[in-house]
Design an enzyme around this catalytic site. Structure first.
Site, PDB file in Angstrom:
ATOM      1  N   GLU A 206      36.221  28.024  45.648  1.00  0.00           N
ATOM      2  CA  GLU A 206      36.901  28.502  46.842  1.00  0.00           C
ATOM      3  C   GLU A 206      36.524  27.519  47.967  1.00  0.00           C
ATOM      4  O   GLU A 206      35.300  27.201  48.521  1.00  0.00           O
ATOM      5  CB  GLU A 206      35.882  29.969  47.348  1.00  0.00           C
ATOM      6  CG  GLU A 206      36.190  30.862  46.238  1.00  0.00           C
ATOM      7  CD  GLU A 206      37.400  31.637  46.424  1.00  0.00           C
ATOM      8  OE1 GLU A 206      38.373  31.318  47.296  1.00  0.00           O
ATOM      9  OE2 GLU A 206      37.758  32.648  45.495  1.00  0.00           O
ATOM     10  N   CYS A 240      36.384  29.177  56.544  1.00  0.00           N
ATOM     11  CA  CYS A 240      37.531  28.554  55.878  1.00  0.00           C
ATOM     12  C   CYS A 240      39.049  28.915  56.117  1.00  0.00           C
ATOM     13  O   CYS A 240      39.916  28.249  56.087  1.00  0.00           O
ATOM     14  CB  CYS A 240      37.292  28.808  54.521  1.00  0.00           C
ATOM     15  SG  CYS A 240      37.109  30.722  54.363  1.00  0.00           S
TER      16      CYS A 240
HETATM   17  P1  NAD Z   1      29.264  22.071  51.252  1.00  0.00           P
HETATM   18  O1  NAD Z   1      30.147  21.823  50.134  1.00  0.00           O
HETATM   19  O2  NAD Z   1      28.555  21.264  52.007  1.00  0.00           O
HETATM   20  O3  NAD Z   1      27.990  22.870  50.611  1.00  0.00           O
HETATM   21  C1  NAD Z   1      28.197  24.184  49.885  1.00  0.00           C
HETATM   22  C2  NAD Z   1      26.905  24.413  49.160  1.00  0.00           C
HETATM   23  O4  NAD Z   1      26.938  23.571  48.012  1.00  0.00           O
HETATM   24  C3  NAD Z   1      25.706  24.365  49.429  1.00  0.00           C
HETATM   25  O5  NAD Z   1      24.937  25.589  48.970  1.00  0.00           O
HETATM   26  C4  NAD Z   1      25.256  23.110  49.066  1.00  0.00           C
HETATM   27  O6  NAD Z   1      23.536  22.933  49.041  1.00  0.00           O
HETATM   28  C5  NAD Z   1      25.837  22.898  47.719  1.00  0.00           C
HETATM   29  N1  NAD Z   1      25.998  21.507  47.146  1.00  0.00           N
HETATM   30  C6  NAD Z   1      26.310  20.405  48.005  1.00  0.00           C
HETATM   31  N2  NAD Z   1      26.093  19.407  47.154  1.00  0.00           N
HETATM   32  C7  NAD Z   1      26.297  19.997  45.834  1.00  0.00           C
HETATM   33  C8  NAD Z   1      26.534  19.266  44.510  1.00  0.00           C
HETATM   34  N3  NAD Z   1      26.646  17.965  44.217  1.00  0.00           N
HETATM   35  N4  NAD Z   1      26.306  20.094  43.406  1.00  0.00           N
HETATM   36  C9  NAD Z   1      26.456  21.349  43.587  1.00  0.00           C
HETATM   37  N5  NAD Z   1      26.025  22.060  44.886  1.00  0.00           N
HETATM   38  C10 NAD Z   1      26.083  21.355  46.049  1.00  0.00           C
HETATM   39  O7  NAD Z   1      29.879  23.209  52.364  1.00  0.00           O
HETATM   40  P2  NAD Z   1      29.440  23.915  53.646  1.00  0.00           P
HETATM   41  O8  NAD Z   1      29.146  22.876  54.777  1.00  0.00           O
HETATM   42  O9  NAD Z   1      27.973  24.579  52.993  1.00  0.00           O
HETATM   43  O10 NAD Z   1      30.415  24.905  53.973  1.00  0.00           O
HETATM   44  C11 NAD Z   1      31.516  24.498  54.525  1.00  0.00           C
HETATM   45  C12 NAD Z   1      32.837  24.456  53.856  1.00  0.00           C
HETATM   46  O11 NAD Z   1      32.873  25.737  52.745  1.00  0.00           O
HETATM   47  C13 NAD Z   1      34.148  24.368  54.301  1.00  0.00           C
HETATM   48  O12 NAD Z   1      34.735  23.386  53.987  1.00  0.00           O
HETATM   49  C14 NAD Z   1      34.615  25.637  54.174  1.00  0.00           C
HETATM   50  O13 NAD Z   1      36.042  25.553  54.440  1.00  0.00           O
HETATM   51  C15 NAD Z   1      34.373  26.188  52.712  1.00  0.00           C
HETATM   52  N6  NAD Z   1      34.540  27.586  52.708  1.00  0.00           N
HETATM   53  C16 NAD Z   1      35.508  27.950  51.610  1.00  0.00           C
HETATM   54  C17 NAD Z   1      35.564  29.588  51.950  1.00  0.00           C
HETATM   55  C18 NAD Z   1      36.732  30.141  50.991  1.00  0.00           C
HETATM   56  O14 NAD Z   1      36.561  31.226  50.531  1.00  0.00           O
HETATM   57  N7  NAD Z   1      37.597  29.391  50.310  1.00  0.00           N
HETATM   58  C19 NAD Z   1      34.678  30.186  52.325  1.00  0.00           C
HETATM   59  C20 NAD Z   1      33.672  29.750  53.117  1.00  0.00           C
HETATM   60  C21 NAD Z   1      33.461  28.282  53.533  1.00  0.00           C
END
Ligand code: NAD
Length: 481
Positions: A206, A240
């Site tokens: 997502e 998002c």
């Molecule tokens: P992010 O990708 O920086 O982090 C998301 C999660 O992934 C965090 O818990 C982080 O610790 C973890 N993470 C980071 N690197 C990782 C790795 N290598 N392996 C496994 N886990 C890892 O995103 P963010 O800044 O927390 O959130 C914002 C993003 O999320 C935006 O791009 C937004 O559009 C998206 N988002 C999408 C939805 C949806 O339903 N499609 C909903 C909410 C947010």
């Protein structure tokens, strides 16, 4: 023992329960969240910075509604189904939904209660055991959710919370769970998918978007401008599904932008506008803003009102399609607008990014607006409403296409996404009849099966009778190997 190993030791016992038993255990969560709503809203507001009323509605109330629906819907959605197989009427086929086993859920900070819950709850209901790693930016909200789940009396190891940053998330994937549900940015999603590909582990992604709102020439401009003002800035623009791009029919472009500018200017930054969650996020806003400013395209807003609070900003004018804010996710209160001349051009501009999460179409002719909605490459499209509101309805599948990810949360599709279908094919009769095909292969068998093929291709008394005769000949003619 690692969290994934501990989860694995609890998997068989949890999967052996019926979905009704699991739902009965999890359903009281809705009441617990409702009773704790005020504290949870404060916690989310303090930790994440979003306005308290957004914490209350988008996180707490949405979580209550989700819990209620999914615990009621799961038994029906996950029920074993019979499937008719006309090619073998003497047998009964069923499709059973089996849990994957250990699910690792990795979630972001922007909707820190609802997103973890909507990953964890369907997974548990489907019979999986779950390890949740919430964002390192919202550990307290993650801990509050975990405390409520623990209080339900789940068996040891069925749900676990692991706190930490990306390295901790990567280690959980390295521990080879049976399924990963990831919500977050596109770059991290790619990394998670690459990590999953090594084993391979199925993954639901997502991810982000640069969602568009399209204003047709006949739209109610007041309604559309209000939708843009809210859709582009709620959660500080950090959703998002927030409106990042606006496509406006050229005939109403000037009028619409004037109303949007006026409405953006009336947003109260203290009560209604969340700040950037951290300096990294502020840096992204700053970069997109600087790019628009260098092109002379900041049409409204653009001022910093606090260390991390940006005035709602409109980017528009000749060359807007080249702006970073048009092409990439800002995840902030910046919205870029461009004119279009025909529905075909609107579709081309809309689909001209790799993303496809949500879209909105505004127009008084609802049939024409709906026809346009159906042409857009996006997981959810709303007409005369901001598509972000779809997320509040747990009955509706949620997810994107293209770079916005794949798989679904919410809805029956979200429950099915956390299971794999197993076919169980059993005899209806006490004795298995002679098989229609098998060794030795010969002309009689081939002709009989081709006759059956013709009957399927053009069902009619003549073809069915011919097939029945050919099958009859086959059954009397053939010795079994
Ligand atoms: P992010 O990708 O920086 O982090 C998301 C999660 O992934 C965090 O818990 C982080 O610790 C973890 N993470 C980071 N690197 C990782 C790795 N290598 N392996 C496994 N886990 C890892 O995103 P963010 O800044 O927390 O959130 C914002 C993003 O999320 C935006 O791009 C937004 O559009 C998206 N988002 C999408 C939805 C949806 O339903 N499609 C909903 C909410 C947010």
């Amino acid at each position: 023992m690692s969290p994934v190993e501990r989860a694995r030791s609890a998997a068989a016992g949890w999967a052996a329960r019926t979905v009704e038993e699991r739902a009965a255990l999890l359903r009281p969560l809705a009441g617990r969240l409702a009773d704790d709503a005020e504290r949870l809203a404060d916690l989310i507001h303090d930790e994440n910075g979003k306005p308290r009323s957004e914490a209350m509605t988008h996180d707490v109330v949405a979580s209550i509604v989700l819990t209620r629906w999914v615990t009621e819907a799961a038994p029906r959605a996950l029920a074993t189904r019979s499937v008719a197989t006309p090619g073998q009427p003497h047998r009964r086929a069923t499709v059973v939904r089996r849990p994957y086993g250990v699910v690792v859920a990795i979630t972001p900070w922007n909707i820190p209660l609802m997103i973890p819950l909507s990953s964890v709850l369907p997974a548990l209901l489907a019979g999986n055991v779950v390890v949740l790693k919430p964002s390192e930016l919202t550990p307290n909200t993650g801990a509050a959710l975990a405390a409520h789940l623990d209080a339900l009396g789940l068996p040891e190891g069925v749900f676990q919370l692991v706190q930490g940053d990306g390295a901790v998330g990567a280690a959980l994937v390295d521990a080879q769970p049976d399924k990963v549900v990831f919500t977050g940015s596109v770059p991290t999603g790619r990394r998670v998918m690459a990590a999953c590909a090594r084993f391979p582990i199925p993954v639901t992604l997502e991810l982000g978007g640069v969602d568009a709102l399209i204003v047709r020439a006949d739209a109610d401009l007041e309604l559309a401008a209000s939708a843009i003002a809210w859709g582009a800035t709620f959660n500080g623009g950090q959703a998002c599904c927030s409106v990042e791009r606006v496509l406006v029919h050229v005939d109403v472009y000037g009028k619409l932008l004037a109303r949007v500018t006026e409405k953006l200017g009336r947003i109260d930054p203290r009560a209604d506008l969340g700040p950037a969650v951290d300096d990294r996020q502020r840096g992204v806003w700053s970069t997109h803003l600087a790019d628009a400013r260098a092109r002379g395209l900041v049409a409204a807003g653009g001022d910093w009102l606090g260390p991390r609070t940006l005035a709602p900003t409109l980017v528009a004018g000749e060359g807007v399609l080249d702006c970073v804010a048009w092409r990439e996710e800002t995840f902030g209160p910046i919205v870029a607008a461009a004119p279009y001349r025909s529905d075909d051009e609107a579709v081309a501009l809309h689909d001209g990014t790799p993303y496809g999460l949500t879209a909105s179409v505004f127009g008084r002719d609802v049939s024409a607006a709906t026809a346009l909605a159906r042409r857009l490459r996006a997981g959810a499209v709303a007409v005369n409403e901001v598509a972000a509101t779809v997320y509040a309805h747990p009955q509706l599948p949620w997810g994107g296409v293209g770079a916005s990810g794949f798989g679904r949360s919410h809805g029956e599709a979200g429950l099915l996404d956390l299971t794999w279908p197993q076919v169980i094919d059993t005899p209806r009769l006490p004795h298995e009849p002679k098989p229609l095909w098998g060794y030795p292969y010969d002309d009689v068998q081939e002709r009989a099966l081709l006759a059956v093929g013709h009957a399927f291709a053009r069902p009619a008394p003549r073809t069915v009778l011919r097939a029945a005769r050919a099958v009859g000949r086959l059954l009397t003619h053939r010795p079994r190997l």
